[in-house]
Every structure is written in C-alpha cells, then in structure tokens.
Design a protein around this motif. Structure first.
Motif, PDB file in Angstrom:
ATOM      1  N   SER A 162       0.862  -1.181   0.000  1.00 44.76           N
ATOM      2  CA  SER A 162       0.000   0.000   0.000  1.00 44.76           C
ATOM      3  C   SER A 162       0.902   1.236   0.000  1.00 44.76           C
ATOM      4  O   SER A 162       1.452   1.607   1.028  1.00 44.76           O
ATOM      5  N   ASP A 240      -1.527  -0.581  -4.165  1.00 42.80           N
ATOM      6  CA  ASP A 240      -2.919  -0.333  -3.800  1.00 42.80           C
ATOM      7  C   ASP A 240      -2.975   0.968  -3.011  1.00 42.80           C
ATOM      8  O   ASP A 240      -2.276   1.060  -2.007  1.00 42.80           O
ATOM      9  N   TYR A 241      -3.790   1.920  -3.248  1.00 36.45           N
ATOM     10  CA  TYR A 241      -4.444   2.234  -4.467  1.00 36.45           C
ATOM     11  C   TYR A 241      -4.327   3.723  -4.721  1.00 36.45           C
ATOM     12  O   TYR A 241      -4.156   4.470  -3.767  1.00 36.45           O
ATOM     13  N   ASN A 266       0.576  -4.157 -11.150  1.00 35.59           N
ATOM     14  CA  ASN A 266      -0.851  -4.020 -11.438  1.00 35.59           C
ATOM     15  C   ASN A 266      -1.185  -2.578 -11.815  1.00 35.59           C
ATOM     16  O   ASN A 266      -0.291  -1.738 -11.999  1.00 35.59           O
ATOM     17  N   ASP A 267      -2.457  -2.296 -11.885  1.00 32.52           N
ATOM     18  CA  ASP A 267      -2.900  -0.995 -12.403  1.00 32.52           C
ATOM     19  C   ASP A 267      -3.204   0.006 -11.290  1.00 32.52           C
ATOM     20  O   ASP A 267      -3.953   0.932 -11.492  1.00 32.52           O
ATOM     21  N   ARG A 268      -2.628  -0.204 -10.095  1.00 26.53           N
ATOM     22  CA  ARG A 268      -3.004   0.671  -8.986  1.00 26.53           C
ATOM     23  C   ARG A 268      -1.833   1.464  -8.413  1.00 26.53           C
ATOM     24  O   ARG A 268      -1.770   1.687  -7.206  1.00 26.53           O
ATOM     25  N   LYS A 271      -2.863   6.871 -11.331  1.00 27.12           N
ATOM     26  CA  LYS A 271      -3.797   7.036 -12.446  1.00 27.12           C
ATOM     27  C   LYS A 271      -3.627   8.440 -13.009  1.00 27.12           C
ATOM     28  O   LYS A 271      -3.486   9.375 -12.224  1.00 27.12           O
ATOM     29  N   LYS A 279      -5.040  -5.338 -15.384  1.00 24.69           N
ATOM     30  CA  LYS A 279      -6.215  -4.764 -14.722  1.00 24.69           C
ATOM     31  C   LYS A 279      -6.604  -5.605 -13.518  1.00 24.69           C
ATOM     32  O   LYS A 279      -6.421  -6.821 -13.539  1.00 24.69           O
ATOM     33  N   THR A 280      -7.227  -4.964 -12.516  1.00 30.19           N
ATOM     34  CA  THR A 280      -7.543  -5.700 -11.284  1.00 30.19           C
ATOM     35  C   THR A 280      -8.999  -5.523 -10.839  1.00 30.19           C
ATOM     36  O   THR A 280      -9.254  -4.892  -9.809  1.00 30.19           O
ATOM     37  N   ASN A 480      -8.936   2.556 -14.915  1.00 31.44           N
ATOM     38  CA  ASN A 480      -8.866   1.460 -13.952  1.00 31.44           C
ATOM     39  C   ASN A 480      -9.700   1.710 -12.721  1.00 31.44           C
ATOM     40  O   ASN A 480     -10.449   2.683 -12.626  1.00 31.44           O
ATOM     41  N   HIS A 481      -9.557   0.808 -11.767  1.00 32.31           N
ATOM     42  CA  HIS A 481     -10.443   0.830 -10.614  1.00 32.31           C
ATOM     43  C   HIS A 481      -9.740   1.389  -9.385  1.00 32.31           C
ATOM     44  O   HIS A 481      -8.644   0.999  -9.089  1.00 32.31           O
ATOM     45  N   GLY A 482     -10.375   2.267  -8.678  1.00 31.99           N
ATOM     46  CA  GLY A 482      -9.843   2.680  -7.382  1.00 31.99           C
ATOM     47  C   GLY A 482     -10.850   2.198  -6.371  1.00 31.99           C
ATOM     48  O   GLY A 482     -11.958   2.702  -6.318  1.00 31.99           O
TER      49      GLY A 482
END
Ligand code: GLC
Length: 485
Positions: A162, A240-241, A266-268, A271, A279-280, A480-482
């Motif tokens: 993290s 993350d993240y 990964n994608d975190r 951004k 992608k996660t 991507n996702h947060g």
C-alpha cells in the motif's frame, strides 16, 4: 554427424526455439507476462495486526467493508492502534504450510500483503519503526519467511504494497470514511466533522507530515528495501491504491523498477499515467468487452472480507470458486483468491477446507485452466475455454445448463476432429447445423466429481486457431479501478 555433435545441435536448436517463443513479437525483452498468463490461479493473503481485531472494536462489529480497514472505519486512535500492534505475536504462523496450501489448491503464485493501509510493515524496515521486527517482540521477519518458503517450493512470489493509504505513519493518505461504516461511536458527529476538514484523517498524529514527506521517507524507501532484498526473485507487485500519488512520485517507483524488468505490476500505482501491466477488477468477473485483448486478474475472497473477520459467515463454496475460475478463464483472466489468516497466523478451516476441495478439482481438470485463453464465445448454456494443444486448438465446453433435447449447439463454423465428455471419456457425435455445430449429448447430464460444477466437453478442432494478441495496460491505456475493502 557424431552422436555428440547431433546432441549439441539439438540442444542449441531447442534453446533458440524457446527463445523465440519467450519473446514478445517485435520486442527484445523476454515476455514477462507469459508465465503469469499461463498460471491463471494465485493466492492473495491479507494479513497484519488488523487480524487481532477480527472486525470487532470495543465489542462492536465493524459495520461495513473488509476487516483490514478497521483502523479507519472504526476510527481507532493512532497511538491505540500502534500500541495494540506492538502485541502482534503470531506464533502459529508457518510460511511453509501457507505455500503448501496454495500448491495443494493448484495455485501458481502468491501475493502477500507486505504493508497494508494500516502502515504496519511485515518486514524489517529502516524507513519506519512501525514494523514487525522493531515494533513487536516477535523477532521474526514474516515477509522473509514467505519469500523463502516460495523459493523452497518453487512458487512465484508477489508483494502487495500500500504505497499511498497509510494510517499508521504520519503523512500517509487517509481516505475519508464516515463513522456509520464503523461503530456507534458516541462522538460520531464530531469525528465526521473532523475527518471532513482534515482530508479524512481522524487523529492529529496522521497530519504531522505532508504526503510528499511520507512518500519520500516511508513509501519509496520501503519499496526500495523490498526490491533490494527480493527484487531478483519477485514476480509481481500489487500496488494499492492511487488517488493522490503524482506522476512524479510514480515515476520514482518506476525508476526503482527499471533494474527489474521481469517484475509485473498491477494498475493501482498511479492514475492515469501509469496504468501498469494488468487490470484488477475486485470481487467480480468483468464484462467480456471490458477486458478484451488485455491482461487482467479478478481478486476475490473466499469469505466476505480480505482481512480476518471473526464473525464472517458468508463463505464461497468450492464449486462457486471453480465456477469463477471457469468463467474467468473463459474470458482470458486470472483469479487471485484471498485468505485472511487470524491473529495467530492460522488460515481457518472454512478457507483451507475450500482450497483443498478446489485443489482436488484442479488436479482432475486444471489442465483446461492453466495456459488457456479467452474463447470469445458466449453460449447460453455455459462457458467455453480455449486451449491450444500442440498443432490444434481445443475448445472446452463447460455446460452449466444441460440441453433437454440431446443437442448442444455452438454458434459458428466449426471443424472438430472429435468430441468427448471429459468426465467419463464418452465420445460424442457431432454434425453441422445452420450456422452452428450440433453436438449430440446424452439425455441426462453425467455426474461431475464436484456437485455444482459443469460437465466439460472436449472439442478438438482440426487446426490451431490464430492466437489472440494481448496487450498490457501500459501498451493499451485504459481506465482502472480505485477501490476499497
Ligand atoms: C482495496 C482495499 C483493500 C484490499 C484490496 C484488494 O483497494 O482497500 O483493503 O486490500 O482492495 O484488492
């Protein structure tokens, strides 16, 4: 040619062939995604001092989200959480058992939380005393134990880190979460007002440094510590993240990673400038169109929380996990399945038992999952996994809804060589229908070894279909996702 010469020649030839296949087309770098793309199934481990609460604070069950968020959601005072963490003494933790459990489940890699949002490093760190060696009397470096066990058992190693949220080191990001996600604190209103005007933080200690200071003093040096120690053996970093990490800060992380081109991220991290390699999606199977042509991995828990939640009752069954694996493989993704050991370091039976059952299924049918790829087919009766086997492509038809007219239809112009039921070896006849293939199946669906999982029909085609070209996120920038737990 002498025996010896021809032997040397064949060795050289096979070496060249291996090199060609291990390269990205048009790229000198070995393809770091190859093993990952073939692995399909990994273990996620969320573990740290938050497991001592088990999702309960002052007798109240945390109302919302993963138990690893208890520090934030229940607004535990900074010094109190740190004091409690100093008693973290997981005597029963055994990294070998954990890795062997992952192996037994058929998992090919493991991603371990080296530091979660609570800021506690599960490794010795010179960047923050809030770590397992300096802050507790435990005297063991957990990350080191996990890394060595992975090496011993030939398990690919991944670290979750993290890099931004950090509630236990001053200056770390403190995402704002209202008190109604925690417990009925008598001062809820006041606390909510405070977090509103203090970027989410709930304790003065958290704001004694800026995020920039935190990033330079803790996050970046810790990433460097981990890379210096394990970079050569490390295969994945799951950041993350990202919310406030700047492009410049992320660039510093990427600079550290330059020395380790084999590490997948990964994608975190940040951004939108650094979308990473894959992608996660979290706790779900994404829509086929959202992941087309990309590397991706769904992460999920067996229970209802990432970190240990003592009162969790919502366990996914082994069949549910197998069905997720099948759905995910049919769309070309990986499944990272989470366990949350308790304060002693034990993976509870609801999780380990499930993994053992999944492992039994994988032993029988894992070969349809490993090394498979997205089929792009969406039949109404189930899922289709594609696997290139030698000169031919095989389609594995995973039938959830058995047809009642004895005919299974697959849209498209298919030229199979043979069709067999995988579970019992029964050969099936097939014929060409209008715009589809018709496979004649028995009236009654055969038994499966694990109830609730599909009957699988192996449809071997006459040739190998052209391979799908996959791109990393960075190659093909996407949103991507947060997310949070
Ligand atoms: C989230 C969470 C977290 C969990 C993770 C798993 O972003 O904040 O608690 O570790 O997702 O993917």
């Amino acid at each position: 040619m002498t025996m010896k010469k021809s032997y040397i020649l064949s060795c050289l030839l096979s070496l060249c062939c291996f090199q060609i296949f291990a390269m990205n087309p048009g790229n000198e770098e070995p393809d770091k995604m190859q093993w990952w793309n073939e692995a399909k199934f990994g273990m996620f481990i969320h573990w740290g001092p938050y497991s001592m609460y088990g999702g309960v604070y002052k007798g109240h069950q945390q109302r919302f989200g993963g138990a690893e968020w208890i520090f934030n959601r229940c607004k535990i005072p900074y010094l109190e959480y740190r004091e409690n963490a100093s008693h973290f003494h997981p005597d029963r933790f055994n990294a070998d058992s954990l890795v062997l459990l992952a192996k037994k489940a058929g998992m090919k890699y493991l991603v371990f939380t080296t530091k979660h949002h609570d800021g506690f490093a599960m490794f010795k760190s010179d960047a923050s005393e809030f770590n397992i060696l300096d802050y507790t009397s435990f005297g063991r470096d957990i990350v080191d134990e996990v890394a060595s066990a992975c090496k011993r058992y030939d398990m690919k190693l991944g670290f979750y880190y993290s890099q931004e949220q950090d509630w236990g080191n001053p200056g770390g990001a403190t995402a704002r979460r209202p008190m109604n996600q925690g417990w009925a604190h008598p001062d809820s209103l006041l606390i909510d007002e405070y977090t509103q005007t203090h970027s989410g933080s709930w304790d003065g200690f958290q704001q004694t440094k800026s995020f920039e200071e935190y990033f330079n003093d803790v996050s970046l040096p810790q990433i460097k510590e981990l890379l210096d120690r394990y970079g050569k053996d490390l295969s994945v970093i799951f950041f993350d993240y990202p919310v406030k990490t700047t492009k410049e800060q992320a660039a510093k992380v990427l600079d550290l990673l330059k020395e380790y081109p084999h590490i997948i991220i990964n994608d975190r991290l940040q951004k939108p400038d650094y979308p990473g390699d894959y992608k996660t999606p979290e706790n779900m199977v994404p829509k086929a169109e959202d992941v087309e042509g990309l590397y991706w991995e769904s992460c999920m828990s067996i229970g209802n929380s990432w970190g240990y939640k003592s009162w969790d009752t919502r366990w996914k069954s082994p069949a549910t996990i197998v069905n997720y694996l099948i759905s995910i493989a049919s769309l070309g993704g990986n499944l990272l399945l989470n366990v949350g050991p308790d304060a002693q370091g034990i993976v509870r039976p609801e999780e380990s038992g499930c993994l053992v059952e999944v492992g039994k299924w994988m032993e029988g049918y894992g070969s349809i999952i490993y090394g498979s790829s997205r089929s792009g087919l969406k039949p109404s009766w189930g899922k289709v996994i594609r696997k290139d086997e030698g000169k031919r492509t095989v389609l594995y038809l995973c039938v959830d809804k058995w047809p009642d007219n004895g005919e299974l239809t697959l849209e498209g112009d298919w030229r199979p060589r043979k069709a067999t039921i995988l579970q019992n070896g029964m050969p099936l006849r097939f014929s060409k229908g209008k715009g589809c293939l018709i496979v004649d199946v028995p009236e009654k669906a055969p038994e499966t070894t694990l109830a609730g999982t599909p009957v699988i029909i192996r449809l071997e085609l006459t040739k190998r279909l052209p391979a799908e070209r996959l791109f990393t996120n960075s190659e093909k920038s996407v949103g991507n996702h947060g997310l949070d737990g």
